[in-house]
Design a protein around this motif. Structure first.
Motif, PDB file in Angstrom:
ATOM      1  N   GLU A  68       0.826  -1.213   0.000  1.00  0.00           N
ATOM      2  CA  GLU A  68       0.000   0.000   0.000  1.00  0.00           C
ATOM      3  C   GLU A  68       0.859   1.261   0.000  1.00  0.00           C
ATOM      4  OE1 GLU A  68      -2.337  -0.730   3.457  1.00  0.00           O
ATOM      5  OE2 GLU A  68      -3.560  -2.262   2.450  1.00  0.00           O
ATOM      6  N   SER A  69       2.115   1.099   0.393  1.00  0.00           N
ATOM      7  CA  SER A  69       3.086   2.189   0.321  1.00  0.00           C
ATOM      8  C   SER A  69       4.351   1.595  -0.281  1.00  0.00           C
ATOM      9  CB  SER A  69       3.372   2.744   1.725  1.00  0.00           C
ATOM     10  OG  SER A  69       4.004   1.762   2.525  1.00  0.00           O
ATOM     11  N   ALA A  70       5.314   2.456  -0.565  1.00  0.00           N
ATOM     12  CA  ALA A  70       6.594   1.976  -1.078  1.00  0.00           C
ATOM     13  C   ALA A  70       7.281   1.155   0.014  1.00  0.00           C
ATOM     14  CB  ALA A  70       7.478   3.152  -1.486  1.00  0.00           C
ATOM     15  N   ASP A 142       5.020  17.153  15.651  1.00  0.00           N
ATOM     16  CA  ASP A 142       4.398  16.778  14.380  1.00  0.00           C
ATOM     17  C   ASP A 142       4.873  17.672  13.241  1.00  0.00           C
ATOM     18  OD1 ASP A 142       3.016  18.963  15.469  1.00  0.00           O
ATOM     19  OD2 ASP A 142       1.076  18.327  14.679  1.00  0.00           O
ATOM     20  N   LEU A 143       5.084  18.951  13.506  1.00  0.00           N
ATOM     21  CA  LEU A 143       5.589  19.860  12.466  1.00  0.00           C
ATOM     22  C   LEU A 143       7.050  19.554  12.155  1.00  0.00           C
ATOM     23  CD1 LEU A 143       4.141  23.351  13.526  1.00  0.00           C
ATOM     24  CD2 LEU A 143       3.100  21.584  12.109  1.00  0.00           C
ATOM     25  N   ARG A 144       7.842  19.340  13.205  1.00  0.00           N
ATOM     26  CA  ARG A 144       9.268  19.075  13.035  1.00  0.00           C
ATOM     27  C   ARG A 144       9.498  17.780  12.251  1.00  0.00           C
ATOM     28  NH1 ARG A 144      10.740  19.599  18.011  1.00  0.00           N
ATOM     29  NH2 ARG A 144      10.586  17.407  18.559  1.00  0.00           N
ATOM     30  N   VAL A 145       8.782  16.727  12.600  1.00  0.00           N
ATOM     31  CA  VAL A 145       8.966  15.444  11.919  1.00  0.00           C
ATOM     32  C   VAL A 145       8.576  15.555  10.450  1.00  0.00           C
ATOM     33  CG1 VAL A 145       8.113  13.076  11.789  1.00  0.00           C
ATOM     34  CG2 VAL A 145       8.763  14.036  13.990  1.00  0.00           C
ATOM     35  N   ALA A 146       7.446  16.182  10.167  1.00  0.00           N
ATOM     36  CA  ALA A 146       7.009  16.341   8.774  1.00  0.00           C
ATOM     37  C   ALA A 146       8.049  17.110   7.963  1.00  0.00           C
ATOM     38  CB  ALA A 146       5.649  17.048   8.715  1.00  0.00           C
ATOM     39  N   TYR A 157       5.145  13.774  -0.227  1.00  0.00           N
ATOM     40  CA  TYR A 157       4.075  14.050   0.721  1.00  0.00           C
ATOM     41  C   TYR A 157       3.284  12.778   1.023  1.00  0.00           C
ATOM     42  CZ  TYR A 157       4.930  19.046   0.044  1.00  0.00           C
ATOM     43  OH  TYR A 157       5.499  20.291   0.018  1.00  0.00           O
ATOM     44  N   GLU A 158       3.093  11.956   0.011  1.00  0.00           N
ATOM     45  CA  GLU A 158       2.340  10.712   0.190  1.00  0.00           C
ATOM     46  C   GLU A 158       3.073   9.765   1.137  1.00  0.00           C
ATOM     47  OE1 GLU A 158       3.047  12.145  -2.772  1.00  0.00           O
ATOM     48  OE2 GLU A 158       1.025  12.847  -3.280  1.00  0.00           O
ATOM     49  N   ASP A 159       4.397   9.639   0.967  1.00  0.00           N
ATOM     50  CA  ASP A 159       5.170   8.774   1.847  1.00  0.00           C
ATOM     51  C   ASP A 159       5.172   9.303   3.285  1.00  0.00           C
ATOM     52  OD1 ASP A 159       5.749   7.033  -0.208  1.00  0.00           O
ATOM     53  OD2 ASP A 159       7.774   7.793  -0.551  1.00  0.00           O
ATOM     54  N   ILE A 160       5.261  10.610   3.421  1.00  0.00           N
ATOM     55  CA  ILE A 160       5.229  11.206   4.762  1.00  0.00           C
ATOM     56  C   ILE A 160       3.871  10.946   5.414  1.00  0.00           C
ATOM     57  CG2 ILE A 160       5.349  13.370   6.068  1.00  0.00           C
ATOM     58  CD1 ILE A 160       7.270  14.385   3.828  1.00  0.00           C
ATOM     59  N   VAL A 171      -0.183  16.754   6.090  1.00  0.00           N
ATOM     60  CA  VAL A 171       1.275  16.828   5.913  1.00  0.00           C
ATOM     61  C   VAL A 171       1.648  18.159   5.276  1.00  0.00           C
ATOM     62  CG1 VAL A 171       3.234  15.861   4.646  1.00  0.00           C
ATOM     63  CG2 VAL A 171       1.615  14.340   5.800  1.00  0.00           C
ATOM     64  N   ARG A 172       0.958  18.526   4.210  1.00  0.00           N
ATOM     65  CA  ARG A 172       1.252  19.806   3.532  1.00  0.00           C
ATOM     66  C   ARG A 172       1.106  20.978   4.500  1.00  0.00           C
ATOM     67  NH1 ARG A 172       1.689  19.226  -1.967  1.00  0.00           N
ATOM     68  NH2 ARG A 172       0.801  17.323  -2.841  1.00  0.00           N
ATOM     69  N   SER A 173       0.053  20.954   5.283  1.00  0.00           N
ATOM     70  CA  SER A 173      -0.184  22.030   6.245  1.00  0.00           C
ATOM     71  C   SER A 173       0.920  22.089   7.298  1.00  0.00           C
ATOM     72  CB  SER A 173      -1.544  21.808   6.916  1.00  0.00           C
ATOM     73  OG  SER A 173      -1.738  22.725   7.957  1.00  0.00           O
ATOM     74  N   ARG A 174       1.328  20.928   7.799  1.00  0.00           N
ATOM     75  CA  ARG A 174       2.377  20.897   8.822  1.00  0.00           C
ATOM     76  C   ARG A 174       3.694  21.427   8.274  1.00  0.00           C
ATOM     77  NH1 ARG A 174       1.126  14.905  11.443  1.00  0.00           N
ATOM     78  NH2 ARG A 174      -0.745  15.567  12.567  1.00  0.00           N
TER      79      ARG A 174
END
Length: 190
Positions: A68-70, A142-146, A157-160, A171-174
């Motif tokens: 479902e993910s890489a 959460d912001l730092r990790v993203a 962004y999808e993997d994150i 993710v984009r917002s963070r």
């Protein structure tokens, strides 16, 4: 896409019992996973042990990988969790900062700081590094990790979103909010 396809072929073969296929995945990703783990553990010997443990955990859980993910995204999450669990088991905290100022390539207007060789350049570079590190330390986790996953590791962004288990929009917002907070702090230096 071709990279993900070749990983999926190797994973499928490994799930069927082909240990050589998994060995190829280990060889392909061992350096990246070791570098990732070293961001949490500064000791090279500990880092090698934890990276190896992450690959062992991934192998034991390979039957759970559904594509479902890489594969690397899935392995990345296992490695991060293994490193954090290792630190927690020893009563140590993960580092607050995972990135150096040189990695913060998203900073605009940094050309003034590229006058290499002058004492002013060295001072400005040191101030910028300290300011960025301090700003990163103040960001919510959460912001730092993203931001780290995007800027330091270059993940999509999808993997994150997969790693952080949240929607892509979040993710984009963070990442936007993290960049904005850091840019406000470094603006006086630029």
């Amino acid at each position: 896409m071709e990279n993900e396809d070749s990983d999926l072929v190797l994973v499928t073969q490994a799930q069927k019992g082909n240990k050589r296929a998994y060995d190829l995945l280990v060889v392909k990703y061992q350096h990246r996973i070791l570098l990732l783990v070293q961001r949490f553990l500064k000791d090279p010997v500990e880092s090698m042990d934890v990276a190896q443990e992450a690959f062992i955990k991934a192998y034991r859980s390979l039957h759970n990988f559904r594509g479902e993910s890489a594969f690397y995204t899935w392995l990345y999450r296992i490695a991060v969790n293994t490193a954090k669990n290792y630190l927690a088991a020893r009563g140590r905290r993960p580092p607050d900062v995972d990135v150096m100022a040189e990695d913060a390539v998203y900073v605009e207007g940094g050309e003034a700081l590229r006058d290499r060789g002058s004492p002013e350049h060295e001072l400005n570079r040191d101030r910028l590094r300290e300011t960025i590190n301090a700003a990163l330390n103040r960001l919510p986790e959460d912001l730092r990790v993203a931001l780290m996953l995007r800027e330091y590791d270059g993940l999509s962004y999808e993997d994150i979103a997969t790693i952080m288990q949240c929607p892509v929009g979040t993710v984009r917002s963070r990442i936007f909010r993290a960049r904005e907070a850091i840019e406000q702090e470094i603006a006086p230096l630029l």
